[in-house]
Motif scaffolding. Structure first.
Motif, mmCIF file in Angstrom:
data_model
loop_
_atom_site.group_PDB
_atom_site.id
_atom_site.type_symbol
_atom_site.label_atom_id
_atom_site.label_comp_id
_atom_site.label_asym_id
_atom_site.label_seq_id
_atom_site.Cartn_x
_atom_site.Cartn_y
_atom_site.Cartn_z
ATOM 1 N N MET A 1 4.299 6.332 8.179
ATOM 2 C CA MET A 1 3.257 5.453 8.708
ATOM 3 C C MET A 1 1.931 5.679 7.979
ATOM 4 S SD MET A 1 4.557 3.480 11.040
ATOM 5 C CE MET A 1 3.120 2.933 11.920
ATOM 6 N N ASN A 2 1.597 6.957 7.723
ATOM 7 C CA ASN A 2 0.361 7.260 6.996
ATOM 8 C C ASN A 2 0.414 6.732 5.565
ATOM 9 O OD1 ASN A 2 -0.760 8.522 9.213
ATOM 10 N ND2 ASN A 2 -0.077 10.574 8.597
ATOM 11 N N THR A 3 1.609 6.861 4.934
ATOM 12 C CA THR A 3 1.771 6.366 3.564
ATOM 13 C C THR A 3 1.599 4.852 3.511
ATOM 14 O OG1 THR A 3 3.278 8.199 3.061
ATOM 15 C CG2 THR A 3 3.340 6.283 1.588
ATOM 16 N N TRP A 4 2.226 4.167 4.468
ATOM 17 C CA TRP A 4 2.112 2.700 4.493
ATOM 18 C C TRP A 4 0.672 2.262 4.762
ATOM 19 C CZ3 TRP A 4 6.978 2.461 8.056
ATOM 20 C CH2 TRP A 4 8.123 2.586 7.260
ATOM 21 N N SER A 5 0.014 2.990 5.651
ATOM 22 C CA SER A 5 -1.381 2.652 5.955
ATOM 23 C C SER A 5 -2.261 2.818 4.711
ATOM 24 C CB SER A 5 -1.893 3.529 7.097
ATOM 25 O OG SER A 5 -3.259 3.267 7.368
ATOM 26 N N THR A 6 -2.011 3.903 3.986
ATOM 27 C CA THR A 6 -2.783 4.144 2.751
ATOM 28 C C THR A 6 -2.510 3.063 1.709
ATOM 29 O OG1 THR A 6 -2.728 6.521 3.173
ATOM 30 C CG2 THR A 6 -3.240 5.817 0.917
ATOM 31 N N MET A 7 -1.227 2.687 1.601
ATOM 32 C CA MET A 7 -0.873 1.669 0.603
ATOM 33 C C MET A 7 -1.440 0.313 0.992
ATOM 34 S SD MET A 7 2.935 2.688 -0.816
ATOM 35 C CE MET A 7 3.766 2.616 0.773
ATOM 36 N N GLU A 8 -1.539 0.023 2.293
ATOM 37 C CA GLU A 8 -2.182 -1.227 2.702
ATOM 38 C C GLU A 8 -3.656 -1.249 2.284
ATOM 39 O OE1 GLU A 8 -1.646 -2.158 6.819
ATOM 40 O OE2 GLU A 8 0.517 -1.745 6.771
ATOM 41 N N LYS A 9 -4.276 -0.101 2.400
ATOM 42 C CA LYS A 9 -5.680 -0.022 1.975
ATOM 43 C C LYS A 9 -5.799 -0.239 0.462
ATOM 44 C CE LYS A 9 -7.027 3.078 5.722
ATOM 45 N NZ LYS A 9 -7.516 4.435 6.074
ATOM 46 N N TYR A 10 -4.838 0.311 -0.297
ATOM 47 C CA TYR A 10 -4.827 0.088 -1.747
ATOM 48 C C TYR A 10 -4.680 -1.404 -2.035
ATOM 49 C CZ TYR A 10 -4.246 5.119 -2.587
ATOM 50 O OH TYR A 10 -4.435 6.462 -2.644
ATOM 51 N N ALA A 11 -3.792 -2.028 -1.296
ATOM 52 C CA ALA A 11 -3.553 -3.458 -1.516
ATOM 53 C C ALA A 11 -4.812 -4.266 -1.236
ATOM 54 C CB ALA A 11 -2.403 -3.928 -0.626
ATOM 55 N N ASN A 12 -5.494 -3.932 -0.154
ATOM 56 C CA ASN A 12 -6.753 -4.642 0.165
ATOM 57 C C ASN A 12 -7.779 -4.461 -0.956
ATOM 58 O OD1 ASN A 12 -5.713 -5.476 2.620
ATOM 59 N ND2 ASN A 12 -6.563 -3.739 3.755
ATOM 60 N N SER A 13 -7.863 -3.228 -1.472
ATOM 61 C CA SER A 13 -8.825 -2.940 -2.543
ATOM 62 C C SER A 13 -8.491 -3.715 -3.810
ATOM 63 C CB SER A 13 -8.846 -1.437 -2.826
ATOM 64 O OG SER A 13 -9.731 -1.138 -3.874
ATOM 65 N N LEU A 14 -7.167 -3.798 -4.135
ATOM 66 C CA LEU A 14 -6.737 -4.529 -5.335
ATOM 67 C C LEU A 14 -7.095 -6.002 -5.217
ATOM 68 C CD1 LEU A 14 -3.218 -2.901 -5.928
ATOM 69 C CD2 LEU A 14 -5.233 -2.701 -7.402
ATOM 70 N N VAL A 15 -6.872 -6.589 -4.063
ATOM 71 C CA VAL A 15 -7.174 -8.012 -3.887
ATOM 72 C C VAL A 15 -8.670 -8.263 -4.007
ATOM 73 C CG1 VAL A 15 -7.122 -9.915 -2.216
ATOM 74 C CG2 VAL A 15 -5.096 -8.490 -2.545
ATOM 75 N N GLU A 16 -9.433 -7.389 -3.362
ATOM 76 C CA GLU A 16 -10.890 -7.569 -3.415
ATOM 77 C C GLU A 16 -11.423 -7.483 -4.850
ATOM 78 O OE1 GLU A 16 -12.530 -4.673 -0.858
ATOM 79 O OE2 GLU A 16 -11.802 -5.618 0.998
ATOM 80 N N GLN A 17 -10.797 -6.597 -5.660
ATOM 81 C CA GLN A 17 -11.305 -6.379 -7.012
ATOM 82 C C GLN A 17 -10.778 -7.400 -8.032
ATOM 83 O OE1 GLN A 17 -10.536 -2.354 -8.175
ATOM 84 N NE2 GLN A 17 -11.541 -1.462 -6.351
ATOM 85 N N SER A 18 -9.621 -7.975 -7.806
ATOM 86 C CA SER A 18 -8.984 -8.746 -8.884
ATOM 87 C C SER A 18 -8.780 -10.225 -8.599
ATOM 88 C CB SER A 18 -7.617 -8.126 -9.236
ATOM 89 O OG SER A 18 -6.764 -8.194 -8.107
#
Length: 488
Positions: free
Chosen positions: A36-53
């Motif tokens: 659950m922690n890994t998925w939560s972290t990866m969701e945050k990565y995904a949000n950051s990627l979308v915001e940046q690209s």
């Protein structure tokens, strides 16, 4: 196997089972928590990627473009953390990276994504890609992103899949499990020590019972164990104490009965030996002419009296045994006891006068009683004769009265009386409150009161005795009426 080891194994099995279940539950919870922690972290990565690209042009009808430079920079950063990502456009086509042959998202997952759901996927096995390469097992998060235009229409613009190697996650989980093993081992050792203490405590209490049982088997009935009424072992100890008390009482009763048996045999032998010795001596005197002629008639008369005494003794013993075995049938009827009591006084008047005693009747003109006539006379005769035997220069009073559905008779004397110990034994065969009076003028055998006691019980009646040394004795006999006698 000794009980202490059985108890230790039982305690240890229970505790070990609990620890194993807790360990398995904790391990499963840890695995779920890590994912659950890994998925939560990866969701945050995904949000950051979308915001940046991701760039959406509001002037060009919401055209979506991706900043490749920003994605490449993010890729370099995430690779250091063993995180990989893929960007899909609205047509389920890989937009980034373009140098990787990645399969499309499955139709099932794509429908979920279009509904706005986040998809979590776990692959426990390595995956073979289309270019022949093998991709290690991974866990992925697929997150959709939507754009709402000026017409308030919502449409999917991109899906970001962020993945991490399961081997890395398992490494963290294994490390946590390793950290858990040490406390489990320590807990097991502590549990083993506690189990040993508890088993030793219970075993010591059982051993105490064993030692007490051994003492009882060796004849010591004075054992008494202390209890605190806490558990079943204390209940068993209470039962053990009760058993010992009963055994002690039984042992004391056996000793008392054995003493009575010896006394009975000695008294019976004495009662029979005395007249037999007298008869044998007189017969030898007659056989060898050692008795003068003028004394022969007296000797023969004495032998007759001793023979009658023996016959009476045997009959009384047989009578007592028959009464005790309930082999005597009672012809109970209701009659007036006045005549029977007057006849009784006439029969015993001579014996009373020989002891300078006065016989007195205190009875109404009529007193009805429900009993066997002959046995009633026998009861009253034996008690009155007993009173005369132990009274010198005194008075014997016979009192009769009616009670509530019963007849009450009291025979009182002013004789030597009895102690409490003597009172407790007067119903025993051959027992005499005054042993010095074994060979009295009337040859009492010591069976009279024993027979009286049995006869009163046969009538469903009661007999009580009160006495004090040098203050006389009172016998109270109660005969129930016909109706009460049947219900007794």
């Amino acid at each position: 196997m000794k009980l202490i080891y059985q108890q230790m194994l039982a305690f240890l099995a229970v505790i070990a089972t609990v620890l194993i279940l807790l360990g398995l539950s904790f391990s499963k919870s840890t695995r779920t928590m890590v994912y659950m922690n890994t998925w939560s972290t990866m969701e945050k990565y995904a949000n950051s990627l979308v915001e940046q690209s991701v760039r959406v042009s509001s002037q060009d009808n919401g055209r979506v473009t991706f900043d490749t430079n920003a994605l490449e920079s993010s890729e370099l950063l995430l690779q250091n953390q063993s995180v990989h990502f893929t960007v899909y456009n609205a047509k389920n086509t890989v937009t980034f990276p373009d140098n990787v042959n990645t399969a499309k998202i499955s139709a099932t997952d794509w429908r979920k994504l279009k509904r706005g759901e986040i998809v979590h996927k776990v692959s426990d096995r390595n995956m073979r890609l289309q270019n022949g390469q093998t991709q290690p097992a991974m866990t992925d998060v697929l997150k959709p992103y939507f754009y709402t235009d000026s017409h308030n229409k919502r449409r999917l613009i991109a899906v970001v899949k962020v993945g991490s190697f399961i081997s890395d996650i398992n490494t963290n989980i294994n490390q946590i499990n390793k950290n858990l093993i040490k406390p489990l081992i320590i807990s097991s050792l502590v549990a083993l020590g506690i189990a040993f203490l508890l088993a030793s405590f219970s075993n010591s209490r059982i051993n105490r019972l064993r030692r007490a049982t051994k003492q009882v088997s060796e004849g010591n009935y004075d054992v008494k164990l202390k209890t605190k009424h806490r558990d079943e072992i204390d209940d068993l100890t209470n039962d053990f104490n009760g058993m010992i008390k009963s055994l002690k009482e039984s042992q004391d009763e056996i000793k008392r009965q054995e003493e009575r048996r010896r006394t009975f045999m000695a008294d019976a032998a004495h009662e029979i030996r005395t007249p037999l010795t007298t008869i044998n001596g007189l017969l030898e005197g007659l056989a060898y002419d050692a008795i003068p002629e003028e004394s022969k008639d007296q000797s023969i008369k004495l032998m007759r009296n001793e023979t009658k005494r023996l016959i009476r003794l045997v009959n009384e013993n047989l009578d007592y045994e028959k009464i005790r075995a309930n082999q005597i049938g009672l012809n109970k009827q209701e009659f007036d006891a006045v005549d029977a009591l007057n006849n009784l006084v006439e029969q015993l008047q001579q014996k009373a006068e020989a002891k300078n005693d006065t016989l007195e009747l205190q009875i109404p003109k009529q007193i009805s009683v429900y009993a066997d006539y002959d046995r009633f006379v026998q009861i009253m005769f034996n008690i009155t004769q007993n009173a005369i035997q132990f009274t010198d220069n005194g008075q014997i009073t016979i009192n009769a009265q009616r009670g509530f559905e019963e007849s009450i008779f009291k025979i009182s004397d002013t004789g030597i009386g009895m102690t409490s110990e003597q009172l407790s034994n007067i119903w025993e065969r051959y027992y005499k409150a005054d042993p010095s009076r074994r060979n009295t003028k009337y040859g009492e055998s010591g069976l009279g009161l024993a027979i009286v006691h049995q006869l009163v019980q046969q009538h469903n009646g009661k007999i009580e005795v009160t006495s004090k040394p040098d203050a006389g004795t009172t016998f109270t006999i109660i005969f129930p009426d016909k109706f009460q006698s049947k219900n007794s």
